[in-house]
Scaffold this active site. Structure first.
Site, short mmCIF file in Angstrom:
data_model
loop_
_atom_site.label_atom_id
_atom_site.label_comp_id
_atom_site.label_asym_id
_atom_site.label_seq_id
_atom_site.Cartn_x
_atom_site.Cartn_y
_atom_site.Cartn_z
N LYS A 1 18.35 8.37 50.51
CA LYS A 1 17.07 8.30 51.20
C LYS A 1 17.32 7.56 52.51
CE LYS A 1 12.39 6.39 51.20
NZ LYS A 1 11.50 5.33 50.72
N GLY B 1 13.01 9.41 54.71
CA GLY B 1 11.95 8.52 54.27
C GLY B 1 10.95 8.28 55.39
N SER C 1 10.17 0.13 48.23
CA SER C 1 9.61 -0.85 49.18
C SER C 1 8.10 -0.77 49.18
CB SER C 1 10.13 -0.56 50.60
OG SER C 1 11.53 -0.64 50.65
N SER D 1 15.64 6.25 55.70
CA SER D 1 14.31 5.95 56.25
C SER D 1 14.36 5.50 57.71
CB SER D 1 13.63 4.86 55.41
OG SER D 1 13.39 5.34 54.11
#
Lengths: 303, 303, 303, 303
Positions: free
Chosen positions: B165, B190, B46, B167
């Site tokens: 991951k 994350g 991202s 986040s």
């Protein structure tokens, strides 16, 4: 400029069971839709699974759609992508392919960065570069981003931004927007459950997923409103709301496509990760189609 | 399998002022990052503005990254796209380009259709087809979709899904996940603001945007935790949280890039609709960089 | 000032089947709780169903609680009401009844009016008038209102505001708060699922609903943290999280009360509209109590 | 049963600067309101700051209100409290004081326990015990709890539950509710910004905070709808929306009270923690009052 008043479907993209786009099915759908009083079509919108199509598929779809849609009906093309540059590039391609209007969704991946100021600048840059008139597109249920009435009002002053598809379904915000924009700015709702109240407060029309399968019912509500027949409009609206909730809200695009197959259109498959309704869901959809009374002589088998 | 334990940056993609990708700058960043104790890199995440890159740019970036990253460090590639078929296709390209792991974001455009069952089936299909091990990626602040601990636990049983991951920054959910998955399933946070508590409850490492500019501080927190030095870890964490909030949360990727330029990396431009910080924001960022005390002898001018 | 460090239960109020308060049961609970290493008690908190008690019942409860709680343990009283004047009035009554601290929930009925400025002024006015030290109480899951770290930091400067119970369970915000307040400002978490990470980042203790039934486990986590035994703390925390989710989160106060009955405390009834768990829920709760391994020689029947 | 069709204000409770209830001011307000075409009054609603009143004040207010309201106009009393037993007790007191209807807000402190089943059982128990007909009250912006259309439809079958005040402002849900309930079940909106569309889809009337200061404008919209004059209704609605947003939404009950003072009613003070608008806010409110054009010959000074 070709009219946007009235009802337009956000057309689905039919896929064959092998995953390819069924262009023959799409052409057949256009032939049937043309008979129902629709004003035009939105191609490559959210309901068209535009995010599931590659670039070649998108361009081929535009070619087929333009060939199928008469000049008397508007062809809106969903052209919004994540970056400004990609959005402008594809908007130009859509114009070259014969699109009458570009419908540009709010950028949304970096939600917290998408302030109203950033959105305003984005739309101005796109509209400046677009060869065809631009429609704003606010659809917070997909994007998590909302265009505020004040922002819409500022953008309505741009000579190449001619309207908005507001799919939030928030009638309060719709009234607020309508109180701020000039009369010739086209406000379309994208929310079937509030079609009648949206028209009542001044929306000029609607772009609807449910119009893929029930165009006549949507067009009828528009006509009843024009004729000031509120009681009948209410009755139709209540049935449309239930149909929309039971099929589109509950089962998504897979539900819409299965229902299209049930009532004589080519729904076809969705692309994964979307799924088609299972047996119980299919039964529930058939029941909804019968109970809404929009479809005469409907003979439903589990297909 | 190459290790994922420790700190990895979700690397930014530097753009030149003419909008092109600055591959030279990227190579220079790798040279500097290599000296800081990082475990590896996430490319096309991202923070890398993957949604702003076209296909050719993505493949070129992978080539440059692989050439810059030694075999002793892991190269994770963000490969998630909207459709299952596109995700599988790009995951294979990433593997061919030398990616060690594929980080696959939850599909999310049709949020209400993304049930935990749909997500589970999506990840299984992708992992079945992927030539390289898959990492799940749950980032609700961008996607509006959350992978639940129970879903993660089921997917952890797939032989080709090796970690996640997460986040969300939700420590409660992280503990829940860690209580359900096997010990060799790699849980990475994350979220820089909760790096220390995430490690304390059992996360093996982190993939962080802030590690683009403050890799040493992040690595230091990891080491302090390993050494059971909680008081010092707390102090570092409080400073990292403030830095992260003041730069990444407040000013987004533009803020991170400007701060990178301030401390000796090549930040470069963002792609529109993202914006670079204005003069007041740049001043605030420089103040934050000085107050966090992570950067010695920092001489800051407005560049 | 009597210490708040460590674990305090937000005690339940046992009701008899005829709806009256079971003060005998409450006294018995205190006798058992005193043996478990708890630091003190919160009386008339959310878990105590304070909103379901009339004024006479509240005052009688305070009298019984004060008589049961030794001077070496702190007695916190929940005194927040909707208006400032009512809150001050009841805070004074709580002080007269022997309360050591007043825990004052954020006003919340008119949520959109409860700006951080309004909250700050409210707490200053209450603290100015309170004969006993005030603890802030932020519990957005009940109130929809959140005290921001910056607001807490400003209020921490008031000589009669000595701490906060933060029940949001947001570890990021907790770290932020801890980075801003003086060392002697008492930060207590109200969220059992993040007890260990909250303590790890610097919280001095916790006020917990689950401590009604599992005080020893909560106290053990506190001790393990003090002894720097992170691995064991992690194991305990994972079990506490599951227990808390399966009982308190899933079944609310009725679930907590039933579980108390199972493990030897007097849970008793809730007041309507709250409900007690049905047969299936009771079975699930008994299973959770056994699987968490906090209770030795637990013999459970459906009572 | 006395009619509920049309417009009713959720009346404010005026406080003197010393904090006492200004019953003289309230009586004067009734005298003025009676001339405006209102159908009746809601006493002790949210806007009446019922949460800021003690029991004696509530009973005195009911006595004064009943003495001021003619038998030809309905007096609804807000009687909902947190527990079922307290709600029933106060509903009986309200009936004894001459209330025609009891408006019962959803219990809401323990939000996650307030399932639709719990809410259904709560309302049945209250309605069984109430000497006067019960109106449901769903106001998620204050409570965080929403009554679903299906729940409303089930409760509409109870002989002593005769209607609902739905303040969510969600027109979609309103249509859904109206499609499910019998024709004689009274659906009232509590949201001024959607008054016209709510009436258009079938609501029989409205209970509104803004009707404290602009009763005539609200009544006019109701009459225009009855006369099928949609274009005029739209114009009035847009002005009412702006007025409501600029005063009630932006400045809360303090804003409403100040505006009441401006246009000839007795607004008086709020109780803390609510606040009265500051000088800039007062100026903005006076501007809004002039721009909406609902008040002829309005001479505004800063009072």
């Amino acid at each position: 400029m070709i009219s946007l008043k009235g009802i337009l479907p956000a057309i689905t993209t039919p896929f064959r069971s092998d995953g390819t786009v069924d262009l023959t099915g799409l052409r057949a759908n256009f032939t049937n839709w043309h008979k129902t009083g629709l004003t035009g079509y939105l191609v490559l919108g959210s309901t068209g699974e535009v995010v599931h199509l590659d670039e070649a598929e998108k361009l081929e779809l535009l070619t087929v759609a333009r060939a199928s849609i008469p000049d008397t009906m508007s062809m809106i093309v969903g052209t919004g992508l994540h970056s400004t540059r990609a959005t402008i590039l594809f908007t130009r391609q859509a114009a070259a392919a014969g699109g009458d209007y570009a419908l540009v969704v709010t950028p949304h991946y970096f939600k917290s960065s998408m302030t109203q100021t950033v959105l305003r600048d984005f739309y101005c840059e796109v509209a400046d570069a677009s060869p065809i008139p631009v429609l704003l597109y606010s659809v917070p249920q997909f994007t998590g981003v909302t265009l505020q009435p004040e922002t819409i009002a500022v953008l309505a002053e741009h000579r190449n931004i001619v309207g908005i598809k507001d799919s939030a379904g928030d009638v309060r915000a719709l009234i607020h927007t309508l109180s701020l924009v000039p009369k010739d700015f086209v406000v379309l709702t994208g929310s079937a459950p509030v079609l009648y109240p949206a028209l009542a407060v001044g929306a000029q029309g609607a772009i609807l997923a449910i119009a893929n399968l029930a165009p006549t019912a949507c067009v009828e509500i528009y006509r009843l409103l024009e004729a000031n027949q509120l009681a009948d409009a209410r009755t139709y609206q209540e049935r449309l709301l239930i149909l929309s909730e039971e099929i589109a809200t509950r089962y998504g695009i897979g539900g819409i496509k299965y229902a299209m197959d049930c009532v004589g259109y080519i729904g076809g498959d969705v692309r994964s990760p979307l799924t088609m309704p299972n047996a119980a869901a299919r039964q529930a959809i058939r029941t909804s189609l019968q109970e809404c009374k929009f479809f005469e002589n409907l003979k439903l088998m589990d297909n």
